[in-house]
Design an enzyme around this catalytic site. Structure first.
Site, PDB file in Angstrom:
ATOM      1  N   ASP A  66       0.873  -1.158   0.000  1.00 41.06           N
ATOM      2  CA  ASP A  66       0.000   0.000   0.000  1.00 41.06           C
ATOM      3  C   ASP A  66       0.918   1.217   0.000  1.00 41.06           C
ATOM      4  OD1 ASP A  66      -2.238   1.627   0.188  1.00 41.06           O
ATOM      5  OD2 ASP A  66      -2.567   1.240   2.303  1.00 41.06           O
ATOM      6  N   ASP A  98       0.085   5.059   1.062  1.00 40.94           N
ATOM      7  CA  ASP A  98      -0.065   5.902   2.248  1.00 40.94           C
ATOM      8  C   ASP A  98      -0.190   5.049   3.507  1.00 40.94           C
ATOM      9  OD1 ASP A  98      -0.066   8.283   0.691  1.00 40.94           O
ATOM     10  OD2 ASP A  98      -2.140   7.865   0.129  1.00 40.94           O
TER      11      ASP A  98
END
Length: 140
Positions: free
Chosen positions: A4, A6
């Site tokens: 991922d 952020d």
């Protein structure tokens, strides 16, 4: 290795799209170097609803992505690919108001990456910072 963005690659200050706000988590470089040493491809899978909500443009997203890739490159880390989903089912504007199969927790971006890069998802690892990312990776 699926990452991922952020919260995993950078600290999540909410809809990060400017270089001055993109603060790398230093441990990500160690993780990526370990993955490369062990012959993993590195793929970033990221919801970017800030585009769909009109908080920043697709071009601003692409610029921050180029910055991120340059910083990885300085540390001899190759990111093999990046998939992003700009849609939001409730707060998207115009064409971005959509419940996309690519938006985590749906598995669309993972399935595209698996097809594009001939990846066996059962032999893969996902690092996410929330349940949506893990749910998308496991198909639960």
């Amino acid at each position: 290795l699926f990452l991922d963005r952020d919260g995993v690659i950078n600290y999540d200050f909410g809809h990060v799209y400017l270089e001055k706000d993109f603060v790398f988590r230093q441990e990500i470089f160690i993780i990526c170097k370990f993955a490369i040493k062990n012959k993993f491809k590195i793929i970033v899978i990221t919801n970017q609803a800030g585009i769909g909500r009109g908080l920043f443009s697709e071009n601003q997203y692409l610029n921050i992505t180029k910055f991120m890739l340059r910083e990885f490159s300085k540390k001899n880390i190759l990111i093999d690919d990046i998939y992003h989903c700009p849609f939001h089912p409730l707060e998207g504007k115009g064409v971005f108001l959509k419940d996309s199969f690519d938006r985590k927790p749906n598995p669309g971006m993972f399935l595209k990456a698996a097809k594009d890069h001939n990846i066996n998802l059962f032999d893969s690892i996902m690092i996410g910072d929330n349940f949506e990312s893990i749910e998308a990776a496991t198909g639960s």
